[in-house]
Design an enzyme around this catalytic site. Structure first.
Site, short mmCIF file in Angstrom:
data_model
loop_
_atom_site.label_atom_id
_atom_site.label_comp_id
_atom_site.label_asym_id
_atom_site.label_seq_id
_atom_site.Cartn_x
_atom_site.Cartn_y
_atom_site.Cartn_z
N ASP A 22 45.31 -6.43 -9.61
CA ASP A 22 44.92 -5.61 -8.88
C ASP A 22 44.49 -4.32 -9.52
O ASP A 22 44.73 -3.46 -10.51
CB ASP A 22 46.29 -5.26 -8.56
CG ASP A 22 46.42 -4.15 -7.41
OD1 ASP A 22 46.14 -4.12 -5.96
OD2 ASP A 22 46.17 -2.66 -7.26
N TYR A 36 39.54 3.62 -10.53
CA TYR A 36 40.20 3.13 -11.47
C TYR A 36 39.39 2.28 -12.60
O TYR A 36 39.67 2.89 -13.59
CB TYR A 36 40.98 1.38 -11.26
CG TYR A 36 42.78 1.59 -10.31
CD1 TYR A 36 42.65 2.37 -10.57
CD2 TYR A 36 43.27 0.47 -10.67
CE1 TYR A 36 43.41 2.82 -9.17
CE2 TYR A 36 44.50 0.45 -9.69
CZ TYR A 36 44.69 1.37 -8.73
OH TYR A 36 45.78 1.62 -8.00
N LYS A 86 39.85 -1.64 -4.36
CA LYS A 86 39.88 -0.66 -2.76
C LYS A 86 38.74 0.22 -2.54
O LYS A 86 38.38 0.48 -3.51
CB LYS A 86 41.68 0.25 -3.03
CG LYS A 86 42.90 -1.02 -4.13
CD LYS A 86 43.77 0.26 -4.08
CE LYS A 86 44.54 -1.16 -4.90
NZ LYS A 86 44.85 -0.92 -6.27
N HIS A 97 42.66 2.81 0.39
CA HIS A 97 43.20 3.10 -1.06
C HIS A 97 44.60 4.24 -0.65
O HIS A 97 45.64 4.12 -1.09
CB HIS A 97 42.19 3.70 -2.40
CG HIS A 97 42.77 4.07 -3.26
ND1 HIS A 97 42.62 3.13 -4.63
CD2 HIS A 97 44.12 4.01 -4.08
CE1 HIS A 97 42.81 2.83 -5.85
NE2 HIS A 97 44.43 3.71 -5.50
N1 LIG Z 1 47.18 1.75 -3.83
C1 LIG Z 1 47.88 3.13 -4.66
O1 LIG Z 1 47.96 3.60 -4.46
C2 LIG Z 1 48.18 2.64 -5.86
C3 LIG Z 1 48.93 3.39 -6.38
C4 LIG Z 1 49.49 3.40 -8.21
C5 LIG Z 1 50.21 1.97 -8.35
N2 LIG Z 1 48.86 0.83 -8.08
C6 LIG Z 1 49.05 -0.40 -9.07
O2 LIG Z 1 50.11 -0.37 -9.23
C7 LIG Z 1 49.91 -1.08 -10.33
C8 LIG Z 1 51.74 -0.75 -11.44
O3 LIG Z 1 51.69 0.85 -10.87
P1 LIG Z 1 51.82 1.33 -11.92
O4 LIG Z 1 50.70 1.03 -13.45
O5 LIG Z 1 51.81 2.82 -11.39
O6 LIG Z 1 53.34 1.38 -12.63
P2 LIG Z 1 54.70 0.04 -13.07
O7 LIG Z 1 53.96 -0.73 -12.85
O8 LIG Z 1 55.91 0.74 -12.21
O9 LIG Z 1 54.10 0.64 -14.18
C9 LIG Z 1 53.59 0.84 -15.53
C10 LIG Z 1 54.45 1.18 -16.76
O10 LIG Z 1 55.34 0.99 -17.26
C11 LIG Z 1 54.96 0.64 -18.94
N3 LIG Z 1 55.73 -0.69 -18.11
C12 LIG Z 1 55.34 -1.84 -18.25
N4 LIG Z 1 56.66 -2.85 -18.26
C13 LIG Z 1 57.21 -2.43 -18.83
C14 LIG Z 1 58.74 -2.59 -19.35
N5 LIG Z 1 58.58 -4.33 -19.10
N6 LIG Z 1 59.26 -2.02 -19.56
C15 LIG Z 1 59.22 -1.02 -20.17
N7 LIG Z 1 58.09 0.14 -19.93
C16 LIG Z 1 57.16 -0.84 -18.88
C17 LIG Z 1 53.66 0.83 -18.89
O11 LIG Z 1 54.27 0.91 -20.34
P3 LIG Z 1 52.22 -0.13 -20.84
O12 LIG Z 1 51.67 -0.14 -20.20
O13 LIG Z 1 52.44 0.96 -22.43
O14 LIG Z 1 53.53 -1.39 -21.25
C18 LIG Z 1 53.17 1.42 -17.77
O15 LIG Z 1 53.30 3.17 -18.95
C19 LIG Z 1 49.34 -0.62 -11.02
O16 LIG Z 1 48.45 -0.50 -12.06
C20 LIG Z 1 47.95 -0.90 -9.50
O17 LIG Z 1 46.98 -1.69 -9.67
C21 LIG Z 1 48.74 1.52 -6.43
#
Ligand SMILES: NC(=O)c1ccc[n+]([C@@H]2O[C@H](COP(=O)([O-])OP(=O)(O)OC[C@H]3O[C@@H](n4cnc5c(N)ncnc54)[C@H](OP(=O)(O)O)[C@@H]3O)[C@@H](O)[C@H]2O)c1
Length: 274
Positions: free
Chosen positions: A43, A48, A73, A106
């Protein structure tokens, strides 16, 4: 890999890999590691700034294109019919692909009132065979209802912030009733306090799993698509190692009770940044 079927019969992996806030220098190693681990859904988004690196990692991986599910997106500044068509070509070019599996709006940015026109461009891309499926992110029920009323192809996916502290039950019900798949962004609450929640920690201990694995399992068992992000190789593996245990009905209910309508990101109705 468990897949879900979108309303247009396309299969989408239920667990994917998110790359928001993955810097250019980290993106090729992170996506490479994810593909080696077994993730097949990536994704990304124009905003990004890593579509090029995602494409590079895909090509290097040697994984066949038809085994992959690539989402990108259209960013808020590119909304509108013609702008969206152009933005899509730019994304495709950066990814180095000839189609994407899922193209999403988005944010609705409702103040500008352009999301219907933008969505009509997505419909055109779908008709032209340049995308396998189209959908949206961060759409509230009223935004979705407008697309259902004014557009031809219903969104396959609504990608929204969702984790145990923001369960999105009303939106989940609306999406389920209308054949729209809910996809959870920030499924781990960006690595935040939900991982330290006592209920989650107790359940994790009982299963010999980590809090992150329990939360990913909760999403999967709720029929949500989930796309955790990590640049840490051990966590990329950990977040994928979730298919050898199951949460009981009581454990699911205990996690469901944690909902407190707490967001990391903005409310979609108030997000009008361009
Ligand atoms: N459409 C939208 O508006 C929108 C908005 C936000 C996000 N997204 C998508 O959703 C994806 C995921 O959301 P997100 O990146 O916001 O947050 P997330 O996946 O909930 O969390 C990522 C964070 O958690 C840490 N992490 C990952 N696995 C872990 C584990 N097993 N134990 C402890 N910490 C862990 C990562 O650290 P490290 O990387 O340092 O390991 C990073 O800081 C995004 O990457 C993006 O593709 C979309």
């Amino acid at each position: 890999m468990k897949t879900v079927t979108l309303h247009n019969t396309i299969e989408m992996p239920q667990l994917g890999f998110g790359v928001w806030q993955v810097e250019e220098k980290d993106a090729v190693p992170a996506v490479t590691k994810a593909l080696e681990t077994g993730y097949r859904s990536i994704d990304t988004a124009a905003i990004y700034g890593n579509e090029k690196q995602v494409g590079e990692a895909i090509r290097k991986s040697g994984v066949a294109r038809d085994e992959l599910f690539i989402t990108t997106k259209v960013w808020n500044t590119d909304q509108g019919y013609e702008n969206t068509l152009k933005a899509f070509e730019t994304s495709l070019d950066k990814l180095g692909l000839d189609y994407v599996d899922l193209y999403l709006i988005h944010w609705p940015t409702p103040e500008y009132d352009e999301y219907v026109e933008t969505y009509k461009a997505l419909e055109q891309l779908k008709k032209d065979g340049k995308v396998k499926a189209i959908g949206v992110c961060n759409f509230d029920i009223d935004h979705l209802q407008r697309l259902l009323d004014e557009c031809e192809i219903k969104p396959a996916v609504n990608q929204v912030e969702c984790h145990p502290y923001l369960a999105q039950n009303e939106l989940k019900d609306f999406c389920r009733d209308n054949g729209i798949l809910l996809e959870a962004w920030s499924p781990l609450m960006q690595g935040g306090e939900v991982l330290k929640d006592n209920t989650v920690q107790d359940i994790a201990e009982k299963h010999g799993k980590t809090p992150a694995q329990v939360i990913i399992r909760w999403h999967l068992q709720n029929d949500t698509v989930v796309i955790p992000k990590s640049i840490t190789p051990s966590r990329i593996e950990e977040n994928f190692d979730v298919f050898d245990f199951e949460l009981s009905v009581d454990e699911m209910a205990a996690i469901n009770k944690l909902d407190r309508n707490e967001r990391k990101g903005p409310k979609p109705s108030e997000m009008n940044v361009r």
